[in-house]
Design an enzyme around this catalytic site. Structure first.
Site, mmCIF file in Angstrom:
data_model
loop_
_atom_site.group_PDB
_atom_site.id
_atom_site.type_symbol
_atom_site.label_atom_id
_atom_site.label_comp_id
_atom_site.label_asym_id
_atom_site.label_seq_id
_atom_site.Cartn_x
_atom_site.Cartn_y
_atom_site.Cartn_z
ATOM 1 N N GLU A 2 37.546 39.427 37.044
ATOM 2 C CA GLU A 2 38.194 39.368 38.166
ATOM 3 C C GLU A 2 39.499 40.104 38.387
ATOM 4 O O GLU A 2 39.927 40.445 39.726
ATOM 5 C CB GLU A 2 38.492 37.916 38.632
ATOM 6 N N GLY A 38 31.967 34.181 37.887
ATOM 7 C CA GLY A 38 31.557 32.661 38.423
ATOM 8 C C GLY A 38 30.156 32.145 37.312
ATOM 9 O O GLY A 38 29.798 31.201 37.111
ATOM 10 N N ALA A 82 30.238 35.874 42.022
ATOM 11 C CA ALA A 82 29.977 35.502 43.579
ATOM 12 C C ALA A 82 29.607 36.752 44.243
ATOM 13 O O ALA A 82 29.910 37.915 43.630
ATOM 14 C CB ALA A 82 31.422 35.042 44.046
#
Length: 237
Positions: free
Chosen positions: A126, A103, A58
Protein backbone atom coordinates in the site's frame (compact mmCIF):
# COMPACT_ATOMS: atom_id res chain seq x y z
CA UNK A 1 -18.84 -22.11 -2.86
CA UNK A 2 -18.78 -25.91 -2.85
CA UNK A 3 -19.44 -28.25 0.06
CA UNK A 4 -18.11 -31.80 0.13
CA UNK A 5 -18.87 -33.75 3.26
CA UNK A 6 -18.07 -31.42 6.14
CA UNK A 7 -15.63 -29.22 4.18
CA UNK A 8 -16.69 -25.98 2.47
CA UNK A 9 -14.50 -24.56 -0.31
CA UNK A 10 -14.80 -20.83 -1.01
CA UNK A 11 -13.26 -19.69 -4.32
CA UNK A 12 -12.72 -16.07 -5.38
CA UNK A 13 -13.79 -15.82 -9.01
CA UNK A 14 -12.52 -12.59 -10.62
CA UNK A 15 -9.59 -14.24 -12.36
CA UNK A 16 -9.37 -11.52 -15.03
CA UNK A 17 -8.68 -9.03 -12.20
CA UNK A 18 -6.43 -11.38 -10.19
CA UNK A 19 -9.46 -11.65 -7.89
CA UNK A 20 -9.14 -8.03 -6.79
CA UNK A 21 -11.93 -7.26 -4.33
CA UNK A 22 -14.70 -4.81 -5.19
CA UNK A 23 -17.74 -3.94 -3.08
CA UNK A 24 -19.90 -6.69 -4.58
CA UNK A 25 -17.28 -9.33 -3.90
CA UNK A 26 -16.72 -7.98 -0.39
CA UNK A 27 -20.42 -8.35 0.40
CA UNK A 28 -20.49 -11.88 -0.97
CA UNK A 29 -17.51 -12.89 1.17
CA UNK A 30 -19.21 -11.52 4.28
CA UNK A 31 -22.45 -13.38 3.54
CA UNK A 32 -20.69 -16.69 2.84
CA UNK A 33 -18.42 -16.72 5.88
CA UNK A 34 -21.09 -15.54 8.29
CA UNK A 35 -23.41 -18.26 7.00
CA UNK A 36 -20.72 -20.95 7.24
CA UNK A 37 -19.92 -19.97 10.81
CA UNK A 38 -23.42 -20.95 11.83
CA UNK A 39 -23.70 -24.06 9.64
CA UNK A 40 -23.45 -27.13 11.86
CA UNK A 41 -22.95 -29.30 8.78
CA UNK A 42 -19.59 -27.68 8.07
CA UNK A 43 -16.49 -28.53 10.09
CA UNK A 44 -13.76 -26.65 8.21
CA UNK A 45 -13.39 -24.12 5.40
CA UNK A 46 -10.81 -23.86 2.60
CA UNK A 47 -10.49 -20.51 0.80
CA UNK A 48 -8.57 -20.01 -2.46
CA UNK A 49 -8.57 -18.00 -5.67
CA UNK A 50 -9.25 -18.80 -9.29
CA UNK A 51 -6.45 -18.46 -11.84
CA UNK A 52 -3.09 -16.85 -10.99
CA UNK A 53 -4.24 -14.89 -8.00
CA UNK A 54 -5.46 -15.64 -4.50
CA UNK A 55 -6.61 -12.05 -4.05
CA UNK A 56 -4.70 -9.02 -5.36
CA UNK A 57 -6.08 -6.63 -2.76
CA UNK A 58 -8.80 -4.07 -3.35
CA UNK A 59 -9.95 -3.23 -6.87
CA UNK A 60 -8.01 0.02 -7.29
CA UNK A 61 -10.15 1.16 -10.23
CA UNK A 62 -13.20 1.13 -7.95
CA UNK A 63 -11.16 2.40 -5.01
CA UNK A 64 -10.05 5.46 -6.96
CA UNK A 65 -13.60 6.52 -7.75
CA UNK A 66 -14.93 6.35 -4.21
CA UNK A 67 -16.14 9.41 -2.34
CA UNK A 68 -14.90 9.86 1.22
CA UNK A 69 -18.18 8.43 2.52
CA UNK A 70 -17.99 5.45 0.16
CA UNK A 71 -14.40 4.85 1.23
CA UNK A 72 -15.41 4.84 4.90
CA UNK A 73 -18.26 2.41 4.16
CA UNK A 74 -15.88 0.12 2.24
CA UNK A 75 -13.45 0.09 5.16
CA UNK A 76 -16.22 -0.61 7.66
CA UNK A 77 -17.48 -3.49 5.52
CA UNK A 78 -13.90 -4.70 5.25
CA UNK A 79 -13.61 -4.85 9.03
CA UNK A 80 -16.77 -6.97 9.11
CA UNK A 81 -15.41 -9.21 6.35
CA UNK A 82 -12.10 -9.88 8.10
CA UNK A 83 -13.91 -10.52 11.37
CA UNK A 84 -16.21 -13.02 9.64
CA UNK A 85 -13.10 -15.03 8.76
CA UNK A 86 -10.94 -14.48 11.84
CA UNK A 87 -13.79 -15.03 14.32
CA UNK A 88 -15.42 -17.82 12.33
CA UNK A 89 -16.48 -20.76 14.47
CA UNK A 90 -14.90 -23.08 11.91
CA UNK A 91 -11.15 -23.35 11.19
CA UNK A 92 -10.28 -21.57 7.95
CA UNK A 93 -7.45 -22.82 5.72
CA UNK A 94 -6.01 -20.47 3.09
CA UNK A 95 -4.75 -22.24 -0.03
CA UNK A 96 -2.63 -19.43 -1.49
CA UNK A 97 -2.24 -20.13 -5.20
CA UNK A 98 -0.74 -16.85 -6.41
CA UNK A 99 -0.80 -13.14 -5.60
CA UNK A 100 -2.06 -12.31 -2.09
CA UNK A 101 -1.39 -8.60 -1.85
CA UNK A 102 -2.80 -5.82 0.30
CA UNK A 103 -6.26 -6.86 1.37
CA UNK A 104 -5.53 -10.34 0.04
CA UNK A 105 -2.66 -10.80 2.45
CA UNK A 106 -4.77 -9.28 5.22
CA UNK A 107 -7.38 -11.93 4.49
CA UNK A 108 -4.69 -14.63 4.71
CA UNK A 109 -3.68 -13.22 8.10
CA UNK A 110 -7.22 -13.91 9.32
CA UNK A 111 -6.99 -17.61 8.46
CA UNK A 112 -5.95 -20.32 10.89
CA UNK A 113 -3.72 -22.36 8.57
CA UNK A 114 -1.89 -21.20 5.43
CA UNK A 115 -0.81 -23.53 2.61
CA UNK A 116 0.98 -21.92 -0.36
CA UNK A 117 2.45 -23.11 -3.63
CA UNK A 118 5.93 -22.07 -4.71
CA UNK A 119 4.58 -19.28 -6.92
CA UNK A 120 2.61 -17.54 -4.17
CA UNK A 121 3.51 -13.91 -3.54
CA UNK A 122 2.37 -12.22 -0.33
CA UNK A 123 2.88 -8.57 0.54
CA UNK A 124 1.48 -5.27 1.79
CA UNK A 125 2.39 -2.80 -1.00
CA UNK A 126 0.00 0.00 0.00
CA UNK A 127 2.88 2.41 0.61
CA UNK A 128 3.33 2.61 -3.18
CA UNK A 129 -0.05 4.35 -3.26
CA UNK A 130 0.88 6.66 -0.40
CA UNK A 131 -1.33 4.60 1.91
CA UNK A 132 -0.99 1.98 4.63
CA UNK A 133 -2.81 -1.31 5.14
CA UNK A 134 -6.36 -0.79 6.41
CA UNK A 135 -7.64 -4.30 7.07
CA UNK A 136 -5.38 -5.35 9.92
CA UNK A 137 -2.09 -5.63 8.05
CA UNK A 138 -0.04 -3.65 10.56
CA UNK A 139 -1.63 -5.37 13.54
CA UNK A 140 -2.31 -8.97 12.58
CA UNK A 141 1.03 -9.41 10.82
CA UNK A 142 2.88 -8.64 14.05
CA UNK A 143 0.58 -10.87 16.08
CA UNK A 144 0.64 -13.71 13.57
CA UNK A 145 4.36 -13.71 12.99
CA UNK A 146 4.95 -13.59 16.71
CA UNK A 147 2.60 -16.50 17.34
CA UNK A 148 3.63 -18.53 14.32
CA UNK A 149 7.40 -18.00 14.27
CA UNK A 150 8.02 -21.39 15.86
CA UNK A 151 5.78 -22.94 13.21
CA UNK A 152 7.74 -21.62 10.18
CA UNK A 153 6.30 -18.13 9.94
CA UNK A 154 3.10 -17.00 8.30
CA UNK A 155 2.96 -19.84 5.77
CA UNK A 156 2.63 -23.23 7.45
CA UNK A 157 3.52 -25.32 4.38
CA UNK A 158 4.82 -24.75 0.86
CA UNK A 159 3.79 -27.40 -1.67
CA UNK A 160 3.96 -27.95 -5.42
CA UNK A 161 1.20 -26.42 -7.52
CA UNK A 162 -0.62 -29.69 -8.11
CA UNK A 163 -0.53 -30.49 -4.37
CA UNK A 164 -1.98 -27.17 -3.14
CA UNK A 165 -5.70 -27.93 -3.10
CA UNK A 166 -5.32 -31.65 -2.31
CA UNK A 167 -3.18 -30.79 0.72
CA UNK A 168 -5.53 -28.01 1.87
CA UNK A 169 -8.53 -30.33 1.53
CA UNK A 170 -6.66 -33.11 3.31
CA UNK A 171 -6.03 -30.86 6.31
CA UNK A 172 -9.59 -29.53 6.23
CA UNK A 173 -11.07 -33.02 6.19
CA UNK A 174 -8.82 -34.11 9.03
CA UNK A 175 -9.92 -31.14 11.15
CA UNK A 176 -13.57 -31.45 10.18
CA UNK A 177 -13.60 -35.08 11.31
CA UNK A 178 -12.88 -34.05 14.90
CA UNK A 179 -15.62 -33.01 17.37
CA UNK A 180 -16.86 -29.56 16.35
CA UNK A 181 -17.11 -28.26 19.91
CA UNK A 182 -13.48 -29.21 20.61
CA UNK A 183 -12.15 -27.58 17.43
CA UNK A 184 -14.20 -24.41 17.96
CA UNK A 185 -13.13 -24.27 21.60
CA UNK A 186 -9.45 -24.56 20.70
CA UNK A 187 -9.78 -21.83 18.12
CA UNK A 188 -11.59 -19.48 20.51
CA UNK A 189 -9.01 -20.10 23.26
CA UNK A 190 -6.08 -19.47 20.89
CA UNK A 191 -7.61 -16.22 19.66
CA UNK A 192 -8.25 -15.07 23.23
CA UNK A 193 -4.69 -15.85 24.30
CA UNK A 194 -3.15 -13.53 21.72
CA UNK A 195 -5.84 -10.84 21.59
CA UNK A 196 -3.89 -8.10 23.39
CA UNK A 197 -5.05 -4.63 22.30
CA UNK A 198 -5.97 -5.67 18.77
CA UNK A 199 -9.23 -3.70 18.72
CA UNK A 200 -7.42 -0.48 19.60
CA UNK A 201 -4.74 -1.22 17.02
CA UNK A 202 -7.29 -1.92 14.30
CA UNK A 203 -9.17 1.29 15.09
CA UNK A 204 -5.94 3.30 14.94
CA UNK A 205 -5.00 1.64 11.66
CA UNK A 206 -8.35 2.50 10.08
CA UNK A 207 -8.15 6.10 11.29
CA UNK A 208 -4.66 6.62 9.86
CA UNK A 209 -5.63 5.02 6.57
CA UNK A 210 -8.70 7.25 6.32
CA UNK A 211 -6.52 10.33 6.59
CA UNK A 212 -4.04 9.03 4.04
CA UNK A 213 -6.77 8.10 1.56
CA UNK A 214 -8.17 11.63 1.76
CA UNK A 215 -4.75 13.23 1.34
CA UNK A 216 -3.62 14.75 -1.94
CA UNK A 217 -0.84 12.24 -2.49
CA UNK A 218 -3.05 9.31 -1.62
CA UNK A 219 -5.75 10.40 -4.06
CA UNK A 220 -3.19 11.11 -6.77
CA UNK A 221 -1.43 7.76 -6.48
CA UNK A 222 -4.60 5.71 -6.25
CA UNK A 223 -6.07 7.38 -9.34
CA UNK A 224 -2.79 7.09 -11.24
CA UNK A 225 -2.65 3.38 -10.51
CA UNK A 226 -6.25 2.93 -11.62
CA UNK A 227 -5.63 4.84 -14.88
CA UNK A 228 -2.48 2.84 -15.62
CA UNK A 229 -4.34 -0.41 -14.95
CA UNK A 230 -7.18 0.64 -17.25
CA UNK A 231 -4.69 1.57 -20.00
CA UNK A 232 -2.99 -1.83 -19.75
CA UNK A 233 -6.34 -3.60 -19.95
CA UNK A 234 -7.31 -1.56 -23.03
CA UNK A 235 -3.98 -2.26 -24.73
CA UNK A 236 -4.41 -5.98 -24.11
CA UNK A 237 -7.75 -6.10 -25.92
Amino acid sequence: MDISGRVAVVIFRRADQLNAMNRLMQGEIIDVFEALSGDDGVGAIVVTGEGRGFMAGADIKEYAGQTAAEFDAFQAAGARMYAAIENNRKPVIAAVNGFALGGGMELVLCCDIVIANQFAKLGLPEIKLGLIPGGGGTQRSVQKLGRNRANAGLVNEIVDVERLMPRALELAEMIAAEPAAAIEGLKALTAHAVSGDLADGLAMERNILGGLYRSEIGQRRVKAFAEKSAARAKAAQ
